[in-house]
Write a protein that holds these residues in place. Structure first.
Motif, PDB file in Angstrom:
ATOM      1  N   TYR A  72       0.835  -1.203   0.000  1.00  0.00           N
ATOM      2  CA  TYR A  72       0.000   0.000   0.000  1.00  0.00           C
ATOM      3  C   TYR A  72       0.869   1.252   0.000  1.00  0.00           C
ATOM      4  O   TYR A  72       0.617   2.209  -0.723  1.00  0.00           O
ATOM      5  N   ALA A  73       1.921   1.256   0.818  1.00  0.00           N
ATOM      6  CA  ALA A  73       2.818   2.407   0.873  1.00  0.00           C
ATOM      7  C   ALA A  73       3.512   2.619  -0.471  1.00  0.00           C
ATOM      8  O   ALA A  73       3.697   3.757  -0.913  1.00  0.00           O
ATOM      9  N   THR A  74       3.885   1.533  -1.141  1.00  0.00           N
ATOM     10  CA  THR A  74       4.524   1.638  -2.460  1.00  0.00           C
ATOM     11  C   THR A  74       3.590   2.292  -3.460  1.00  0.00           C
ATOM     12  O   THR A  74       3.976   3.188  -4.222  1.00  0.00           O
ATOM     13  N   GLN A  75       2.334   1.851  -3.461  1.00  0.00           N
ATOM     14  CA  GLN A  75       1.352   2.439  -4.377  1.00  0.00           C
ATOM     15  C   GLN A  75       1.153   3.927  -4.077  1.00  0.00           C
ATOM     16  O   GLN A  75       1.127   4.763  -4.986  1.00  0.00           O
ATOM     17  N   MET A  76       1.060   4.276  -2.802  1.00  0.00           N
ATOM     18  CA  MET A  76       0.829   5.663  -2.418  1.00  0.00           C
ATOM     19  C   MET A  76       2.001   6.556  -2.838  1.00  0.00           C
ATOM     20  O   MET A  76       1.818   7.628  -3.414  1.00  0.00           O
ATOM     21  N   LEU A  77       3.232   6.108  -2.565  1.00  0.00           N
ATOM     22  CA  LEU A  77       4.400   6.902  -2.915  1.00  0.00           C
ATOM     23  C   LEU A  77       4.555   7.032  -4.426  1.00  0.00           C
ATOM     24  O   LEU A  77       4.915   8.094  -4.939  1.00  0.00           O
ATOM     25  N   THR A  78       4.267   5.952  -5.152  1.00  0.00           N
ATOM     26  CA  THR A  78       4.359   5.996  -6.618  1.00  0.00           C
ATOM     27  C   THR A  78       3.384   7.012  -7.193  1.00  0.00           C
ATOM     28  O   THR A  78       3.732   7.815  -8.077  1.00  0.00           O
ATOM     29  N   GLU A  79       2.163   6.996  -6.689  1.00  0.00           N
ATOM     30  CA  GLU A  79       1.155   7.925  -7.209  1.00  0.00           C
ATOM     31  C   GLU A  79       1.459   9.370  -6.808  1.00  0.00           C
ATOM     32  O   GLU A  79       1.279  10.306  -7.601  1.00  0.00           O
ATOM     33  N   LEU A  80       1.931   9.572  -5.579  1.00  0.00           N
ATOM     34  CA  LEU A  80       2.306  10.926  -5.155  1.00  0.00           C
ATOM     35  C   LEU A  80       3.467  11.466  -5.986  1.00  0.00           C
ATOM     36  O   LEU A  80       3.458  12.626  -6.405  1.00  0.00           O
ATOM     37  N   ARG A  81       4.481  10.629  -6.210  1.00  0.00           N
ATOM     38  CA  ARG A  81       5.635  11.087  -6.957  1.00  0.00           C
ATOM     39  C   ARG A  81       5.270  11.418  -8.401  1.00  0.00           C
ATOM     40  O   ARG A  81       5.879  12.293  -9.021  1.00  0.00           O
ATOM     41  N   ALA A  82       4.259  10.760  -8.943  1.00  0.00           N
ATOM     42  CA  ALA A  82       3.808  11.083 -10.299  1.00  0.00           C
ATOM     43  C   ALA A  82       3.109  12.443 -10.352  1.00  0.00           C
ATOM     44  O   ALA A  82       3.040  13.083 -11.402  1.00  0.00           O
ATOM     45  N   LEU A  83       2.585  12.886  -9.209  1.00  0.00           N
ATOM     46  CA  LEU A  83       1.842  14.146  -9.161  1.00  0.00           C
ATOM     47  C   LEU A  83       2.709  15.344  -8.794  1.00  0.00           C
ATOM     48  O   LEU A  83       2.403  16.469  -9.183  1.00  0.00           O
TER      49      LEU A  83
END
Length: 508
Positions: free
Chosen positions: A18-29
């Motif tokens: 879950y943390a990986t998904q959250m960080l990946t999506e935040l970094r894309a934004l």
């Protein structure tokens, strides 16, 4: 997820996914720095002492925090806030509510003092008097929030470089060792027969050890002492049984002023020699008179020394004495600064600037970075630290640079410099977006050698066949006066609004 260990094999797998998904999506934004809290460690356990092995309740949270630290290391500009350590240091039992409400909850006990009266319907309107809880919390229902917020703010101070200190100036007698060296005859009188290394002498060993850690972080050390220099050089020695790896020697200092002059004047002299602003210095002295004099006459300088028992912790924990990542340049900064001082001495001894430059035998290595480059962190550090020769004052985060280096419309150039006195390391960087130099920075230690012109001319040559015309921008700041004519002096014409355009030389 972690507390219940659903699959029985890897208790942190779901949490880390879950943390990986959250960080990946935040970094894309966003390229902004990201802080992520780790998990508090439980204060109580379901099976008590019988909780054994890696599947134990508290251990699962510890393993999850280790995995989270590894995960953050895979993302640029992501930093883990060690909430577990912060709460433990402040006293976790009064800051975590798993001792009151449940094994899977890690909120604040103060929340029980803030609930609306309407929620008492769930308990028939009957609830124990909360006065004992309020007393245990010292009357502050937000104690946990304050501890965590302080860690967040400290992390932001470090990541953004706010108020960063570049040099620690130390007194000697009574600070680095007990008493007056000329009277005691040696820094310490310790032998293993007297005590272990963690008795009274441990206080001084611990201070030396902390200062050596600051050196590894890229902070340079200097000393100012009212003393006879020849005596200090003769007596500042340790016997073979001393823990050499934990102790400072004269070689660890980039410069010093050991004389009978006023310390305020000596500090000013060191600032001039190093080229650092006064607000980047920390001065430590055991003498209250000297501390007061420096505070009054040099208010920009941070002054410590009142409490010797807090010095080590303050040195290691103050966010202004930390950097987000240890780069090769940071770890070797003391060597670089010493070489720079030697260059200044050579300049003073030579007859003219041209002769000085000739004797240095300067070599420049310029490259355009690729996505797999290991130098992006140093580029981030260079723009963050450089205030004088910085054309726009812009600071680029590591994640911004990682995105730019992959962008076909952007280029990042760097210059490494060496001369016969040593290696300067990477001293310059330029970030180009859509043929505009969005940032051009040269470290102050490389100024005065013409490197900035060599670097810019190389960039001009590299960009001459790329439309549109190369542009540069000057945004005046309080300290970047030295950078404001770089484009004018290299064939650029001002178009207004601080934008300069390069007129390419005609072909043939």
């Amino acid at each position: 997820m972690v507390a219940e260990d659903a699959d029985g094999r890897n208790p942190h797998a779901a949490y880390i996914a879950y943390a990986t998904q959250m960080l990946t999506e935040l970094r894309a934004l966003t390229p902004a720095p990201i802080l992520i809290d780790n998990l508090p460690e439980p204060t109580v356990q379901p099976l008590g002492l019988a909780e054994r092995g890696v599947k134990g309740h508290r251990t699962r949270f510890r393993l999850t925090n280790v995995a989270l630290a590894e995960l953050a290391n895979a993302f640029p500009d992501v930093y883990v806030i060690d909430v577990a350590a912060a709460l433990a240091a402040a006293g976790a039992e009064r800051l975590l509510d798993d001792g009151q409400v449940g094994f899977t909850h890690f909120g604040s006990p103060g929340w029980l003092l803030q609930r609306p009266e309407s929620e008492k319907a769930a308990v028939h309107g009957i609830f124990p008097d909360t006065a004992p809880l309020a007393h245990a919390l010292g009357g502050d229902p937000y104690g946990r929030e304050a501890v965590v917020a302080a860690r967040h703010i400290d992390a932001l101070v470090t990541v953004l470089g706010i108020g960063r200190k570049k040099c620690v100036i130390l007194d000697l007698d009574g600070t680095l060792w007990p008493g007056v060296l000329a009277e005691t005859g040696s820094p310490f009188a310790w032998t293993p027969e007297i005590s272990g290394g963690f008795s009274f002498i441990g206080l001084y060993f611990g201070l030396h050890e902390a200062l050596l850690c600051l050196k590894r972080r890229g902070i340079v050390l200097a000393c100012v002492s009212k003393n006879d220099e020849a005596s200090v050089r003769e007596l500042w020695k340790y016997a073979d049984h001393y823990p050499a790896a934990r102790l400072l020697t004269p070689d660890d200092f980039v410069t010093w002023r050991i004389n009978w002059d006023d310390k305020v004047g000596n500090i000013r002299s060191i600032a001039d020699e190093l080229g650092f602003a006064l607000d980047t210095f920390l001065f430590i002295d055991d003498n209250p008179v000297e501390r007061d004099r420096v505070r009054r006459r040099l208010p920009e300088v941070e002054v410590w020394g009142e409490d010797p028992f807090s010095l080590r912790r303050r040195l290691l924990n103050d966010p202004r004495l930390q950097i987000p990542v240890i780069t090769a340049e940071a770890a070797s900064r003391s060597v670089l600064v010493k070489a720079q001082i030697a260059r200044q001495q050579l300049r003073a001894e030579t007859l003219g600037e041209a002769q000085y430059i000739e004797q240095l035998r300067i070599q420049c290595r310029i490259e355009c970075l690729t996505p797999d480059s290991t130098k992006l962190q140093r580029v981030e550090e260079l723009f963050r630290r450089t205030t004088q020769f910085n054309t726009t004052g812009r600071k680029f985060s590591a994640s911004e640079l990682a995105a730019l280096v992959k962008n076909p419309a952007a280029r990042i150039f760097v210059v490494d410099v060496s001369d016969r006195l040593g290696d300067h390391g990477m001293v310059g960087a330029a970030v180009i977006e859509d043929c505009e130099i969005a940032g051009f920075a040269i470290s102050c230690r490389a100024l005065g050698m013409g490197i900035e012109h060599t670097f810019l001319r190389h960039i001009q040559d590299e960009m001459k066949d790329r439309p549109p015309a190369l542009r540069g921008k000057i945004i005046p700041t309080a300290r970047n006066v030295p950078a404001r004519n770089i484009y004018r002096d290299n064939g650029f014409a001002e178009n207004g609004g601080g934008v300069w355009e390069w007129a390419k030389p005609a072909a043939g």
